[in-house]
Design a protein around this motif. Structure first.
Motif, PDB file in Angstrom:
ATOM      1  N   ASP A 148      -9.900  17.664 -11.808  1.00 36.06           N
ATOM      2  CA  ASP A 148      -8.763  17.943 -10.958  1.00 36.06           C
ATOM      3  C   ASP A 148      -8.428  16.725 -10.107  1.00 36.06           C
ATOM      4  O   ASP A 148      -9.147  16.378  -9.174  1.00 36.06           O
ATOM      5  N   HIS A 175      -8.259  17.283  -6.362  1.00 38.08           N
ATOM      6  CA  HIS A 175      -9.564  17.348  -5.694  1.00 38.08           C
ATOM      7  C   HIS A 175     -10.109  15.945  -5.501  1.00 38.08           C
ATOM      8  O   HIS A 175     -10.664  15.622  -4.453  1.00 38.08           O
ATOM      9  N   ARG A 235      -8.297  14.118  -2.659  1.00 41.17           N
ATOM     10  CA  ARG A 235      -8.630  14.645  -1.329  1.00 41.17           C
ATOM     11  C   ARG A 235     -10.069  14.313  -0.956  1.00 41.17           C
ATOM     12  O   ARG A 235     -10.370  13.986   0.188  1.00 41.17           O
ATOM     13  N   ARG A 267     -11.365  12.114   2.281  1.00 41.68           N
ATOM     14  CA  ARG A 267     -12.397  12.585   3.212  1.00 41.68           C
ATOM     15  C   ARG A 267     -13.549  11.600   3.306  1.00 41.68           C
ATOM     16  O   ARG A 267     -14.015  11.266   4.393  1.00 41.68           O
ATOM     17  N   GLN A 317     -20.853  18.765  -1.272  1.00 44.15           N
ATOM     18  CA  GLN A 317     -19.542  19.386  -1.143  1.00 44.15           C
ATOM     19  C   GLN A 317     -18.430  18.475  -1.638  1.00 44.15           C
ATOM     20  O   GLN A 317     -17.267  18.843  -1.624  1.00 44.15           O
ATOM     21  N   ARG A 360     -18.751  17.159  -4.739  1.00 44.30           N
ATOM     22  CA  ARG A 360     -18.919  17.113  -6.187  1.00 44.30           C
ATOM     23  C   ARG A 360     -17.665  17.643  -6.890  1.00 44.30           C
ATOM     24  O   ARG A 360     -17.149  18.696  -6.541  1.00 44.30           O
ATOM     25  N   ARG A 375     -15.906  19.206 -10.157  1.00 40.98           N
ATOM     26  CA  ARG A 375     -16.333  19.963 -11.319  1.00 40.98           C
ATOM     27  C   ARG A 375     -15.577  19.587 -12.576  1.00 40.98           C
ATOM     28  O   ARG A 375     -14.461  19.075 -12.519  1.00 40.98           O
ATOM     29  N   SER A 410       0.940  20.867  -5.850  1.00 43.56           N
ATOM     30  CA  SER A 410       0.048  21.677  -5.054  1.00 43.56           C
ATOM     31  C   SER A 410      -0.278  20.916  -3.778  1.00 43.56           C
ATOM     32  O   SER A 410       0.135  19.791  -3.595  1.00 43.56           O
ATOM     33  N   ALA A 411      -1.024  21.560  -2.920  1.00 38.25           N
ATOM     34  CA  ALA A 411      -1.350  20.854  -1.690  1.00 38.25           C
ATOM     35  C   ALA A 411      -2.650  21.365  -1.100  1.00 38.25           C
ATOM     36  O   ALA A 411      -3.180  22.377  -1.508  1.00 38.25           O
ATOM     37  N   ARG A 412      -3.127  20.678  -0.115  1.00 36.60           N
ATOM     38  CA  ARG A 412      -4.393  20.998   0.564  1.00 36.60           C
ATOM     39  C   ARG A 412      -5.576  20.975  -0.367  1.00 36.60           C
ATOM     40  O   ARG A 412      -6.483  21.754  -0.287  1.00 36.60           O
ATOM     41  N   THR A 413      -6.029  21.682   0.714  1.00 39.34           N
ATOM     42  CA  THR A 413      -7.060  21.934   0.387  1.00 39.34           C
ATOM     43  C   THR A 413      -7.221  22.292   0.390  1.00 39.34           C
ATOM     44  O   THR A 413      -7.235  22.501   0.625  1.00 39.34           O
ATOM     45  N   ALA A 414      -7.371  21.880   1.256  1.00 38.77           N
ATOM     46  CA  ALA A 414      -7.673  22.304   0.981  1.00 38.77           C
ATOM     47  C   ALA A 414      -8.086  22.563   0.486  1.00 38.77           C
ATOM     48  O   ALA A 414      -7.899  22.777   0.643  1.00 38.77           O
ATOM     49  N   GLU A 415      -8.502  22.570  -0.077  1.00 38.46           N
ATOM     50  CA  GLU A 415      -9.120  22.772  -0.584  1.00 38.46           C
ATOM     51  C   GLU A 415      -9.660  22.701  -0.997  1.00 38.46           C
ATOM     52  O   GLU A 415      -9.870  22.549  -0.759  1.00 38.46           O
ATOM     53  N   ALA A 416      -8.260  23.675  -1.447  1.00 45.52           N
ATOM     54  CA  ALA A 416      -9.174  23.409  -2.180  1.00 45.52           C
ATOM     55  C   ALA A 416      -9.179  22.085  -1.944  1.00 45.52           C
ATOM     56  O   ALA A 416      -8.579  21.676  -1.443  1.00 45.52           O
TER      57      ALA A 416
END
Lengths: 354, 354
Positions: B301, B304, B307, B311, B326, B328, B330, B348-354
């Motif tokens: 992804d 992911h 993001r 971070r 956290q 990792r 997938r 899409s957005a965030r996170t968020a996330e995710a």
DNA sequence: AAATTTCTGATTTACGTACATCAGAAAAGC
DNA sequence: GCTTTTCTGATGTACGTAAATCAGAAATTT
């Protein structure tokens, strides 16, 4: 640097107070002035600094997660994620409480919902049991201005504000497709182990699975559903009996919980040849994948679901729109080779992300 | 209510200034006093309000994402996610710039890294080419106090701060396992289409795939790797030729990009019977899954990854630890039945996330 | 003991927003 | 024209933290 309220005030030639009135929809601004301010907001591309806003208003959002009790490992994982969110939540001005109810018990769920309403919470997330009394209770909550999302298992669309979970019909179809490919030309019927037909997620998965099975080359026979109530002991008994009665069984689709019992029954019967597809990556299913007794596991990420639920409940509580697209929960497929390493006790966190 | 710095000061019997010195590791506090303050922090369970802290310091983190140019759809998706993060980033006091370099070009990458160093950024994320000159450039960046993460494709562990991507050996093994199961008893060799052996992710996937293939019942033969440089046209030519030379071909593992060419070649040859496993859910692979030409897609992804990179870079820039667990990423498996609906332009957005 | 250095306290300003108050200006009604 | 209502401006406080300044206390050195 990003524009601030001061910049808007300067640009529109009005005072800070007026900008504040426009931004927060307070009365006391003439239409022409309001238009001038809005144009300035538009032209400067102002976006409210949420961090500063939250700091200033100091609002907290009390939320409740209603989760079935019992030893269902997925539900325990869900609860762990909710607790994790709760510890983080103070940082986001959210207070999360967790309430337990017996599984598959509509009355208990109704009582819990009414209690939350009486507590005056801002939002409720619940693993729903599909019953009219539950729908009525949710109606009371929403009438009281409380946001309501269903978690994992859904209800009729009109009843709740949002559903935080996977497309369970698609999950069933995925399971069916994998089962068909893994079995190939091998003959024999397949069994389905479910928890209860009282919850919509189990019914939907079954529906998707049967649709693919009916389609798949040669229309493979699906035996009558075994209802294990998500209880390992009952699952063990039911599967053991099924294996005895149908020695030619080619596959088992476990669409609910109680997988520890399923695996125990397979081991006892020495039937590692049966193709097994289960749901939710928990301790028993992980062990099954590693030992080779389970061939694939479909998973919904409990952490994603909890975080999505929190975001949605907060947005609804603030009257903000939800971007459905970005709240969609994916169906993960795990086989032995892409198994993520087990989490330690601290678990995962954020969002983030993701 | 959560404790604040004022509560700590009161509890420890010191002033706000002293608490501030302890909290931010500033000098000028006697050891005994520091201990008293730290005990108060501990006992009250104080957690810094990050929102307020960021508001107060108003620090911004300039970050750079170095991404290969060209028509590789995965890289374009990665860039789109980075742009999305950039628009969101101002909310998080981060400024993200995106820089393009030619793919598989170590020299260009080195130049881009040195330019970023000269710009005085706080962190760099790059899709790495595995070459000594690149490692040296990263060394210069880190010597200048700039955080560096590799994106998608890794380098030696010691060179960078963190890797934001999947375990590519495991991805290769997963592909191999799925291929073996899907093929079952069907005879015939399998081909591998890669981009370039200059990037580590492709090498690692190949390694994992071959390991499983050597193991799999009957040790299935793996033909020589086809290097398509992630270019659809070259991929089309190579695969077309391979199909002609090996009419008994049972499967193709495409571990890089250029899948539009792969699919075109399969269509031209009318070989929908070949089992195809590809990487990255992009337009061509999605279309392939839908049409049935592609059997499974392994995906990382990109959202992911981006993001996570942001971070990690921010944490490193602040000298904070990173919880590897956290961060990792997938390996997602997609088949026709669990294909997520295509995203609209807003993404899409965030996170968020995710 | 005096001078110096090192620590600590008190106080202030700032970040960007929310919200309240009060006075003054403009518009409306009579 | 005067009152009444409606709008607008000016100003201040608060949220929780960061960071700076300056004065005074304590510890250290001479």
């Amino acid at each position: 640097m990003r524009p601030t309220v001061h910049d808007i005030a300067a640009k529109a030639g009005v005072s800070l107070a007026t900008v504040d009135r426009v931004l927060n929809g307070r009365p006391g601004v003439r239409a022409v002035t309001r238009a001038r301010v809005e144009e300035a907001i538009e032209r400067l591309g102002y976006v409210r600094d949420v961090a500063a806003a939250n700091l200033a208003k100091g609002r907290v959002y009390p939320l409740v997660f209603i989760i079935p009790e019992g030893e269902n490992p997925f539900m325990r994982g869900l609860e762990a994620e909710a607790r994790l969110a709760a510890t983080r939540s103070s940082l986001e001005r959210t207070r999360i409480a967790i309430v337990h109810v017996p599984p598959f018990d509509a009355d208990a769920l109704v009582t819990a919902i009414d209690a939350a309403i009486a507590d005056g919470v801002a939002g409720i997330a619940a693993v729903a049991v599909d019953a009219p009394a539950v729908a009525a209770a949710i109606g009371r909550a929403r009438a009281a201005g409380i946001a309501f999302v269903t978690l994992v298992s859904d209800l009729a669309v009109s009843v709740r504000d949002h559903f935080c979970g996977v497309d369970n019909v698609a999950a069933g179809r995925t399971a069916g497709s994998l089962m068909a490919r893994f079995l190939g030309a091998r003959p024999g019927p397949v069994a389905v182990l479910a928890g209860s037909m009282l919850v919509r997620d189990h019914r939907e998965r079954l529906e998707g699975f049967c649709a693919v099975m009916a389609d798949a080359g040669g229309a493979r026979r699906v035996l009558d559903v075994l209802e294990g109530q998500d209880d390992p002991e009952r699952a063990r008994a039911l599967v053991g009996q099924c294996l005895a009665v149908h020695p030619e069984l080619a596959g088992i689709y476990s669409l609910g919980a109680g997988n520890a019992g399923l695996i125990a029954a397979l081991e006892a019967a020495g039937r590692s040849d049966v193709c097994v597809i289960a749901h939710e990556l928990t301790e028993p299913t992980r062990a099954g994948l590693e030992s080779g007794l389970v061939d694939a596991v479909l998973n919904q990420d409990a952490g994603h679901e909890v975080r999505s639920a929190v975001r949605v409940l907060r947005a609804k509580a603030d009257g903000l729109p939800v971007i459905a697209e970005q709240e969609r929960i994916r169906i993960d497929i795990f086989i032995k080779e892409n198994l993520p390493p087990p989490l330690d006790d601290t678990g995962s966190a954020r969002t983030a992300e993701a």
